[in-house]
Scaffold this active site. Structure first.
Site, PDB file in Angstrom:
ATOM      1  N   GLY A  48     -29.678 -44.949 -58.684  1.00  0.00           N
ATOM      2  CA  GLY A  48     -31.092 -45.270 -58.757  1.00  0.00           C
ATOM      3  C   GLY A  48     -31.363 -46.598 -59.427  1.00  0.00           C
ATOM      4  N   PRO A  85     -26.566 -51.247 -57.866  1.00  0.00           N
ATOM      5  CA  PRO A  85     -25.117 -51.194 -57.674  1.00  0.00           C
ATOM      6  C   PRO A  85     -24.349 -51.373 -58.977  1.00  0.00           C
ATOM      7  CG  PRO A  85     -25.968 -53.322 -56.966  1.00  0.00           C
ATOM      8  CD  PRO A  85     -27.159 -52.483 -57.306  1.00  0.00           C
ATOM      9  N   ASP A 102     -31.204 -36.504 -67.750  1.00  0.00           N
ATOM     10  CA  ASP A 102     -30.568 -36.659 -66.433  1.00  0.00           C
ATOM     11  C   ASP A 102     -29.075 -36.351 -66.520  1.00  0.00           C
ATOM     12  OD1 ASP A 102     -30.634 -37.108 -63.723  1.00  0.00           O
ATOM     13  OD2 ASP A 102     -30.339 -39.279 -63.883  1.00  0.00           O
TER      14      ASP A 102
END
Length: 809
Positions: free
Chosen positions: A501, A504, A616
């Site tokens: 998200g 890269p 997360d």
């Protein structure tokens, strides 16, 4: 001709020939060809030719008849045979000869003893012996161990005769040649077993009072130890043969000693011990004069009377520099010995050993030698031996809860340290003040007192400033864009190792020996400057061995990049969800990863100066270092709680579907219990090797949590295990992990345990576990939930590390 009679006779001859080949002996006038085997009398072991793993080359070896893939000895491990034309023969002089096509000798036993009528026997112990007429053995495979020690086989280290027998690992699962690791007895000072990689020690276990201290061996009847000692030295160690117990010890190619026992059904193996067992078993983890305490966070601390050599390095959990003395005095003045019990004695690097000296005499000898750092009775209160250490004390750990081991060491410290607190940052310099007063009283004068007092104040002020800097967080280095571009080959596609998200991720080489990971924000990223700033601020202040370490950042024009240490084994999901790579994570490695994640999350929630909610936590955000230790990463969505704050509410629900807690998905409420829910999902995914998100099952289960809950209620939880570690799992650990995972994913946040309890339940066999209730998102085979919420879920990013943005109600 009577055909039935002829056929019967032919079958009898064939049966006789087959039996003769499958016997347990081979005489000098016979040979064993590829495809033929010797079988031990009670059908336990077989000797024959095999190809390991995916290799096509052939080896002569011994394996369990009930488990042909478990090879315990290899004759020609350094010289494979190409093709299936190997032949084993026994010469008239008793020499075993392995040859290939054209009679080329591949391997020989090199027996120099003259033999009469030699016979080769394969015993039920797994030992291959050449015996002569009077049953005298002139050669045996037990004298030439490979990677496996069987009951009756000895490890030997005899300084007098020079005899040495030890285990060496295979190079890989496909290559039985000598690998990097060996397991042996070491008799330099202390008697101990060591795991070494080349010349570098990786682990050591001290032998003491007839046993290996801190490890269950003679206390387990099935693993009774037979040891031969001489003047306190361990000459040999073995396990007696017990026909009813099929067991083995293996030095595996990943650097671990594993002890297995075949189950009662004789169709599988149970792992009963793995060494190293935990982080503190890593050799010299805490550096010189440091001690490892596995149930503390951080695990390393300095011995009393010592402080970290580098406060900054210790602040980021790099303990390799170790500790140095806090106070220094002249030899013999204001000194004493601090008694420390229940620890592993330091390694024997610079030492003196006297086996006919009392402990009181040992004290006097050490006190009168200014270079003596510590002393002990090395043979566990025998009372007539003395060992002294000179210089730094290396590789110590605390034996927590091991009541059978009470080793005691006496460490040289200033008298002022004998009754001071052990926490180095709480010391006020009282020892130095006392020393100054002694000097002043001796008549040297006010001038020396003033100078010493000034030096003391300056040093105390410097220590306080250094400590404050460590506690407040280190300044984050800034990298220029040209340096990062050069390191990543101008952000070439070949250097890209992932994408999420944020954007890269590239592999970079700052120098020949410094590899980095570069996280580059994408212009189309679902995460923006707020997440970038959040990660820079938080992770720079969070330093723990189970958190990924940030090295710096790069901010130029529109470019925003984070620079991390490179994790060569990528992320957890790269292994556990892949059919080809999942076998690389056996159960001990998986359990170690679970424990590492738990320790890292405990640090975030309780032990760091900041209370951090990750928000997360998922398999793709768990990175694995070179030793497959877990590192929690990606703090872009993390939030910090102030003071006594326990919960928060947001209208912007961010995270990854499948890992988010119900109260967070529906109402935007998050807390440490939200992370605990994610932790439970990760535990169950590691155990099962299956994803919770997008779960599909023929029986109608809609997610992994639902399947786990129903299997647990029916006492079928072991069916959830990933089959790839069937030969390495510990049943009690797997069951405990599943139950703890279910406790973590309970629907009501208040009913989930905190991470301190999670870590205790995972690490202790005696911890009492509560009965879990129905997990969150228990759908009972209904798809209505997915349909109801599909319109409310917007996915950003790509691949396994995408971020869900869900509007809370």
């Amino acid at each position: 001709m009577d055909h039935p009679q002829f056929l019967c006779a032919a079958l009898c001859v064939l049966a006789f020939l087959k039996l003769s080949v499958a016997a347990d002996t081979l005489s000098a006038d016979h040979s064993l060809a590829d495809g033929e085997v010797l079988i031990s009398p009670d059908q336990i072991f077989e000797l024959g030719f095999f190809s390991p793993g995916s290799s096509t080359t052939r080896f002569l070896g011994i394996w369990y008849k009930a488990a042909p893939d478990v090879v315990v000895w290899v004759a020609n491990r350094q010289n494979p045979i190409n093709g299936s034309q190997g032949i084993l023969s026994l010469a008239e002089n008793g020499n075993l000869i392995l040859s290939s096509a054209h009679s080329r000798i591949i391997w020989s036993s090199n027996s120099s003893t003259e033999a009469s009528s030699p016979v080769l026997h394969l015993l039920d112990t797994g030992n291959l012996q050449v015996v002569v007429e009077n049953s005298t053995s002139i050669w045996q495979s037990f004298d030439y161990p490979c990677d496996t020690r069987l009951p009756g086989m000895k490890m030997v280290e005899d300084p007098v005769t020079g005899e040495s027998k030890y285990l060496t690992s295979w190079k890989s699962a496909d290559d039985p040649s000598m690998g990097d690791f060996s397991y042996r007895i070491e008799n330099l000072g202390l008697s101990q077993t060591v795991i070494v990689k080349g010349a570098q020690k990786r682990n050591r276990v001290v032998f003491w009072n007839g046993d290996f201290v801190g490890y269950p061996s003679s206390r387990q009847p099935a693993w009774k130890l037979e040891a031969v000692t001489n003047r306190g030295r361990l000459i040999s160690a073995s396990q007696p043969f017990n026909h009813s117990d099929i067991s083995r010890v293996i030095m595996n190619y990943s650097g671990s000693i594993q002890r297995y026992m075949m189950n009662e059904q004789k169709d599988g193996w149970s792992l009963t011990l793995a060494v190293p067992r935990d982080t503190c078993d890593q050799y010299d983890l805490c550096g010189p004069n440091g001690i490892c305490k596995i149930y503390k966070t951080p695990v390393c601390e300095c011995l009393r009377g010592f402080i970290p050599k580098s406060e900054e390095e210790w602040g980021i959990f790099n303990w390799s520099s170790g500790c140095s003395r806090n106070l220094t005095v002249d030899c013999h003045e204001e000194e004493g010995f601090l008694e420390v019990k229940g620890i592993k004695l330091p390694d024997s690097l610079k030492f003196g050993l006297n086996t006919s000296m009392t402990i009181d005499e040992c004290h006097d000898e050490c006190f009168n030698n200014c270079n003596c750092t510590a002393y002990a009775d090395p043979y566990f209160n025998n009372g007539s031996s003395c060992m002294m250490w000179f210089g730094d004390l290396i590789d110590m750990r605390e034996y927590t809860g091991d009541t059978s081991a009470e080793p005691t060491i006496y460490i040289r410290v200033p008298v002022s340290e004998l009754d001071e607190p052990t926490d180095w940052n709480k010391r006020k310099g009282t020892g130095k003040t006392k020393f100054i007063l002694i000097v002043a009283a001796s008549g040297i004068g006010i001038l020396i007192l003033s100078l010493c007092f000034g030096v003391l104040i300056l040093r105390m002020r410097r220590n306080r400033q250094a400590y404050k800097k460590t506690r407040e967080g280190l300044e984050l280095p800034i990298f220029d864009l040209a340096t990062i571009a050069a390191a990543t080959n101008n952000f070439s596609g070949e250097n890209m190792i992932g994408e999420g998200g944020f954007g890269p991720v590239y592999k970079g080489n700052l120098s020949a020996d410094r590899v980095i990971a570069v996280k580059r924000m994408s212009s189309t990223s679902g995460q923006g400057p707020e997440e970038f700033k959040n990660e820079v601020i938080l992770i720079a202040k969070l330093q723990h061995r189970n958190l990924v370490r940030i090295l710096g950042c790069c901010i130029e024009a529109e470019e925003k990049m984070l620079i991390y240490e490179y994790m060569q084994n990528k992320s957890l999901d790269y292994f556990i969800f892949d059919q080809n790579r999942n076998a690389e994570l056996n159960w001990p490695k998986r359990f170690n990863i679970i424990m590492g994640i738990a320790r890292g999350l405990l640090y975030l929630h309780h032990d760091s100066r900041l209370k951090i909610i990750h928000r997360d936590l998922k398999a793709s955000n768990i990175l694995l270092d070179e030793n497959l230790n877990a590192r929690i990463s990606d703090f872009g969505l993390a939030r910090m709680f102030e003071g006594d704050q326990t919960t928060a509410k947001t209208k912007r629900v961010v995270g990854t579907y499948g890992y988010m807690a119900p109260e967070y998905v529906f109402d935007g409420n998050f807390s440490i219990k939200s992370d605990v829910f994610s932790m439970g999902v990760v535990i169950l995914e590691i155990v099962s090797g299956r994803k919770n998100r997008g779960f599909k099952h023929p029986s109608g289960y809609q997610n992994l949590l639902e399947q786990t809950w129903l299997h647990w209620k029916e006492n079928r939880e072991l069916e959830l295990m990933d089959p790839c570690y069937n030969n390495s799992y510990v049943e009690s650990q797997v069951k405990r992990c599943i139950q703890v995972g279910l406790l973590c994913v309970q629907s009501i946040a208040e009913e989930r345990p905190e991470m301190s309890s999670v870590l205790l339940m995972l690490s202790s066999e005696t911890a009492v576990l509560l009965q879990p209730k129905k997990p969150g998102f228990f759908l009972q085979s209904s798809s209505s939930f997915s349909e109801r919420n599909a319109s409310r879920t917007e996915m950003s990013g790509s691949g396994a590390i995408s971020t869900s943005l869900i509007q809370g109600r």
